[in-house]
Design an enzyme around this catalytic site. Structure first.
Site, PDB file in Angstrom:
ATOM      1  N   CYS A   4     -12.307  15.118  -8.359  1.00 17.90           N
ATOM      2  CA  CYS A   4     -11.630  13.830  -8.327  1.00 17.90           C
ATOM      3  C   CYS A   4     -11.804  13.227  -6.937  1.00 17.90           C
ATOM      4  CB  CYS A   4     -10.139  13.899  -8.628  1.00 17.90           C
ATOM      5  SG  CYS A   4      -9.769  14.530 -10.251  1.00 17.90           S
ATOM      6  N   GLU A  20     -30.580  31.534  -9.209  1.00 15.65           N
ATOM      7  CA  GLU A  20     -30.382  30.143  -8.790  1.00 15.65           C
ATOM      8  C   GLU A  20     -31.286  29.207  -9.610  1.00 15.65           C
ATOM      9  OE1 GLU A  20     -28.430  28.386  -7.231  1.00 15.65           O
ATOM     10  OE2 GLU A  20     -29.450  26.692  -6.317  1.00 15.65           O
ATOM     11  N   TRP A  61     -12.082  13.890 -12.668  1.00 13.95           N
ATOM     12  CA  TRP A  61     -12.637  15.039 -13.381  1.00 13.95           C
ATOM     13  C   TRP A  61     -11.431  15.684 -14.057  1.00 13.95           C
ATOM     14  CZ3 TRP A  61     -12.123  20.430 -13.449  1.00 13.95           C
ATOM     15  CH2 TRP A  61     -13.154  21.119 -14.092  1.00 13.95           C
ATOM     16  N   GLU A 105     -27.644  23.855 -15.591  1.00 11.92           N
ATOM     17  CA  GLU A 105     -26.703  22.855 -15.101  1.00 11.92           C
ATOM     18  C   GLU A 105     -27.133  21.419 -15.402  1.00 11.92           C
ATOM     19  OE1 GLU A 105     -26.294  23.406 -10.904  1.00 11.92           O
ATOM     20  OE2 GLU A 105     -24.745  21.882 -10.696  1.00 11.92           O
ATOM     21  N   ASN A 138      -5.504  14.069  -6.358  1.00 13.74           N
ATOM     22  CA  ASN A 138      -6.575  15.043  -6.546  1.00 13.74           C
ATOM     23  C   ASN A 138      -5.951  16.417  -6.359  1.00 13.74           C
ATOM     24  OD1 ASN A 138      -8.931  16.594  -6.498  1.00 13.74           O
ATOM     25  ND2 ASN A 138      -9.283  16.187  -4.317  1.00 13.74           N
ATOM     26  N   GLY A 139      -5.954  17.212  -7.424  1.00 13.37           N
ATOM     27  CA  GLY A 139      -5.372  18.549  -7.313  1.00 13.37           C
ATOM     28  C   GLY A 139      -4.714  18.930  -8.621  1.00 13.37           C
ATOM     29  N   LYS A 146     -18.854  17.949  -8.266  1.00 20.05           N
ATOM     30  CA  LYS A 146     -19.092  18.680  -7.024  1.00 20.05           C
ATOM     31  C   LYS A 146     -17.723  19.046  -6.443  1.00 20.05           C
ATOM     32  CE  LYS A 146     -22.780  18.536  -3.707  1.00 20.05           C
ATOM     33  NZ  LYS A 146     -23.714  19.387  -4.466  1.00 20.05           N
ATOM     34  N   HIS A 157     -33.752  46.881 -19.548  1.00 23.83           N
ATOM     35  CA  HIS A 157     -32.461  47.435 -19.969  1.00 23.83           C
ATOM     36  C   HIS A 157     -31.770  46.514 -20.975  1.00 23.83           C
ATOM     37  CE1 HIS A 157     -32.929  50.626 -17.092  1.00 23.83           C
ATOM     38  NE2 HIS A 157     -33.173  49.729 -16.142  1.00 23.83           N
ATOM     39  N   ARG A 206     -17.634  13.624  -7.286  1.00 25.12           N
ATOM     40  CA  ARG A 206     -16.478  14.528  -7.372  1.00 25.12           C
ATOM     41  C   ARG A 206     -15.856  14.544  -8.759  1.00 25.12           C
ATOM     42  NH1 ARG A 206     -14.512  15.756  -2.074  1.00 25.12           N
ATOM     43  NH2 ARG A 206     -12.572  16.468  -2.969  1.00 25.12           N
ATOM     44  N   LYS A 215     -29.894  26.140 -12.005  1.00 21.21           N
ATOM     45  CA  LYS A 215     -30.315  24.724 -11.936  1.00 21.21           C
ATOM     46  C   LYS A 215     -30.673  24.216 -13.325  1.00 21.21           C
ATOM     47  CE  LYS A 215     -29.125  24.853  -8.751  1.00 21.21           C
ATOM     48  NZ  LYS A 215     -28.230  24.559  -7.653  1.00 21.21           N
TER      49      LYS A 215
HETATM   50  C1  F6R Z   1     -24.658  24.389  -8.476  1.00 22.83           C
HETATM   51  C2  F6R Z   1     -23.558  24.078  -7.593  1.00 22.83           C
HETATM   52  C3  F6R Z   1     -22.325  24.905  -7.661  1.00 22.83           C
HETATM   53  C4  F6R Z   1     -21.722  25.092  -6.261  1.00 22.83           C
HETATM   54  C5  F6R Z   1     -20.364  25.794  -6.347  1.00 22.83           C
HETATM   55  C6  F6R Z   1     -19.793  26.075  -4.979  1.00 22.83           C
HETATM   56  O1  F6R Z   1     -25.738  23.530  -8.282  1.00 22.83           O
HETATM   57  O2  F6R Z   1     -23.615  23.156  -6.839  1.00 22.83           O
HETATM   58  O3  F6R Z   1     -22.539  26.133  -8.280  1.00 22.83           O
HETATM   59  O4  F6R Z   1     -22.610  25.826  -5.484  1.00 22.83           O
HETATM   60  O5  F6R Z   1     -19.481  25.002  -7.069  1.00 22.83           O
HETATM   61  O6  F6R Z   1     -19.686  24.898  -4.238  1.00 22.83           O
HETATM   62  P1  F6R Z   1     -19.540  24.934  -2.660  1.00 22.83           P
HETATM   63  O7  F6R Z   1     -20.832  25.388  -2.114  1.00 22.83           O
HETATM   64  O8  F6R Z   1     -19.215  23.526  -2.280  1.00 22.83           O
HETATM   65  O9  F6R Z   1     -18.443  25.891  -2.355  1.00 22.83           O
END
Ligand code: F6R
Length: 609
Positions: A2, A482, A73, A489, A99-100, A604, A505, A27, A486
């Site tokens: 948010c 990773e 969000w 996601e 936000n929270g 994010k 396994h 956000r 990606k």
């Molecule tokens: C994936 C991604 C998330 C963040 C995770 C932690 O692309 O961005 O998996 O890595 O939410 O976020 P931070 O690094 O801000 O603690």
């Protein structure tokens, strides 16, 4: 999660609040809303969808030179107009954005309902608005009413409130969720991230937990929850506003992938001592003796940051010979961790605001542990709450899908591991070889980016495939994970990333003819074993895309495509290998027509636990 934004001054608040919200949209983006105040009336516009949907629904600016806004969000309550912020109290005197998460929401709601309040939404935030409204009705000033309300809640809250009867004041408060005030000559802004304020001002004040600020046009005053005045330091914002612009790139993600050579270069500037074969991390200087005595290291983080932690753990153990593990911060926080004085704990987080990571670091500190931080966001909670640490200086990362922060975080663990290694038994010449390899990274990353066309072609071929596998060994196991993250996601493709050794396994059962598999096969100590894994995959008909040395004939004969990597020191291969996997995910999502920078269900900065 948010975004919140507020403005007070001489200009039209609507435009400014919307422009701030657009910069905060990463956000949360399932709905948005704005309240302005003019002629003693709260003017409200809210809409489900992105901020563009709000602008469409409300084409005329709402009048007023004071206003607050929110991009959501959803946590409590579904995505609907009634649940959009801002929320008002039942007397419609006060409006707030929040936000929270309010943990004691049920108890507060039941109590207020028993007192006759009818709520319009399913959110926890409306409860906060009601509590503030009740304070005002009892004759309290807005600052006091917010302070009282904040004392009643348990959980996290970054809020901004506006009172219909006081057109010259905004009140912001922080418990857990970030709040930043921007200062102008005769205007002020407030937001949940400095990024939103950059086009307007470079002077900002970051609220600490338990602080409440009365914000006027051009000045502010801060108190704590016990009503004591707090002196605040005005800080300078370092980034240029254009760094957060998309420029000519179609998406922020693509821009951020291509920014990696520059980000890594900036991240490294002044931090390498090639002649001594070591690194210089300014933030660590005052703790050198403590670091010398460290016997174990624990890196922790979530998601992509956890994967960078895992790469770091490998490097630290392999090269510095310091026992090191990487932990999922979310699990570390809740499992009654054993904290030892001889251990260095390193929290890694791009945003520095991830709730699980902050919770783990607080728990470790509470038990007397030494916690350092690696983060991208200057002034973030993580930066403020760790004893020392390092900024990765990757520049603002806007795309929800993290790319340049991953490689910059891995780089930070490389620099730390190099320092530790040189404090222990890595020789000067070995240290010099590693430092030189780090120095050459920006140019080598440019060569990896030249493979964008090849990655796009592969993405076009496999974009909609029902499953994709990623395999690596050693430091590249987390890079494989990773790569899979990606793809899941942003392209919504089921994918798994793992050690090539783990396939037999169980996961090998998933392989069928034509199935896409990415294999990371750098020419180092892991190569022989990876060759074995390639054979297992080939025998089952997988279509193998390998990131490998172009001159490696054996690999070339075993796989279907090679994405060439330049010659490099083994310790830096995770940074190079990450790039084609990022590009593959990006082009897959683009081919499938998805909203790349704002993938569904995500945001994010995950500030909820
Ligand atoms: C994936 C991604 C998330 C963040 C995770 C932690 O692309 O961005 O998996 O890595 O939410 O976020 P931070 O690094 O801000 O603690």
């Amino acid at each position: 999660m948010c975004g919140i934004m507020g403005y007070i001054g001489g200009q039209q608040a609507w435009d400014i609040v919307l422009s701030g919200l657009k910069r905060l949209e990463y956000r949360g983006y399932d709905s948005a809303g704005v309240v302005t105040l003019s002629e003693r009336k709260l003017r409200l516009a809210r809409q489900v969808g992105h901020i563009s949907a709000l602008e469409k629904a409300q084409p005329e600016p709402l009048a007023g030179s004071i206003g607050i806004g929110h991009t959501r969000w959803a946590t409590h309550g579904g995505v609907s107009v009634k649940n959009c912020h801002p929320h008002r109290d039942s007397s419609e005197r006060v409006a707030i954005v929040h936000n929270g998460i309010i943990d004691n929401m049920e108890a507060l709601r039941a109590q207020l309902c028993a007192e006759g309040v009818t709520f319009r939404s399913e959110t926890d935030s409306e409860i906060l608005a009601e509590l503030v409204g009740r304070g005002l009705a009892r004759g309290l000033a807005l600052l006091e009413a917010v302070r009282e309300a904040m004392r009643q809640i348990e959980g996290t809250a970054g809020i901004v409130a506006i009172d219909r009867d006081d057109p010259e004041l905004l009140v912001a408060a922080r418990i857990g969720s970030p709040v930043v005030i921007g200062l102008g000559d005769d205007e002020c802004w407030v937001a949940s991230d400095p990024l939103a304020l950059r086009p307007f001002t470079d002077r900002m004040v970051i609220l600490d937990d338990g602080e409440i600020a009365a914000i006027f046009a051009g000045s502010f005053r801060t108190v704590d929850l016990d009503q004591r005045d707090r002196d605040k330091r005005v800080e300078k914002i370092l980034h240029q506003p254009e760094e957060a612009e998309r420029g000519d790139y179609e998406h922020f993600m693509l821009k951020e992938i291509h920014e990696q050579p520059r980000a890594i270069d900036r991240s490294m500037r002044g931090r390498l001592d090639v002649s001594m074969g070591s690194s210089i991390l300014g933030g660590l200087k005052s703790h050198e003796q403590q670091l010398f005595d460290v016997k174990n290291v624990v890196f922790f983080g979530c998601g992509t940051s956890l994967y960078s932690a895992q790469v770091g753990a490998y490097l630290m153990s392999r090269y510095a010979r310091v026992p090191c593990v990487a932990e999922d911060a979310a699990e570390l926080a809740v499992r009654n961790p054993i904290v030892e004085r001889s251990t260095l704990y390193v929290a890694i987080s791009q945003s520095g605001e991830t709730a699980d990571t902050l919770s783990a670091l607080r728990e470790i500190r509470q038990r007397g542990g030494l916690v350092a931080g690696i983060t991208n966001v200057v002034g973030s909670s993580l930066a403020r709450e760790t004893a020392f640490g390092t900024y990765v200086h990757a520049g603002p990362e806007i795309s929800v899908c993290s790319t340049k922060a991953f490689t910059a975080q891995v780089l930070a663990t490389e620099l730390l591991s190099l320092r530790f290694a040189r404090m222990r038994d890595l020789s000067a010449s070995e240290g010099r070889a590693w430092a030189l390899a780090l120095q050459e990274l920006p140019d080598k990353l440019k060569l990896m980016l030249e493979q964008a066309g090849a990655c796009e072609e592969l993405a076009r071929r496999f974009a909609g495939h029902r499953f994709t596998m990623f395999v690596g060994r050693g430091a590249n196991v987390p890079v494989a994970a990773e790569g899979a993250l990606k793809l899941k996601e942003i392209a919504y493709v089921p994918a798994e990333g793992m050690s090539g050794a783990a396939m037999k396994h169980g996961p090998l059962a998933l392989i069928e003819p034509g199935m896409p598999v990415w294999a990371l096969v750098p020419p180092d100590e892991t190569r022989e074993r990876m060759i074995g894994n390639l054979r297992e995959l080939k025998a089952r008909g997988a279509f193998i895309m390998a990131v490998a040395d172009l001159g490696d004939k054996e690999v070339r004969e075993l796989v279907d495509r090679v994405i060439p990597m330049p010659s490099h020191h083994a310790a830096v291969s995770p940074i190079l290998n990450a790039v084609p996997l990022q590009l593959f995910a990006y082009y897959s999502a683009r081919h499938l027509g998805y909203d790349i920078d704002k993938p569904r269900n995500l945001a994010k900065s995950v500030t909820v636990m």
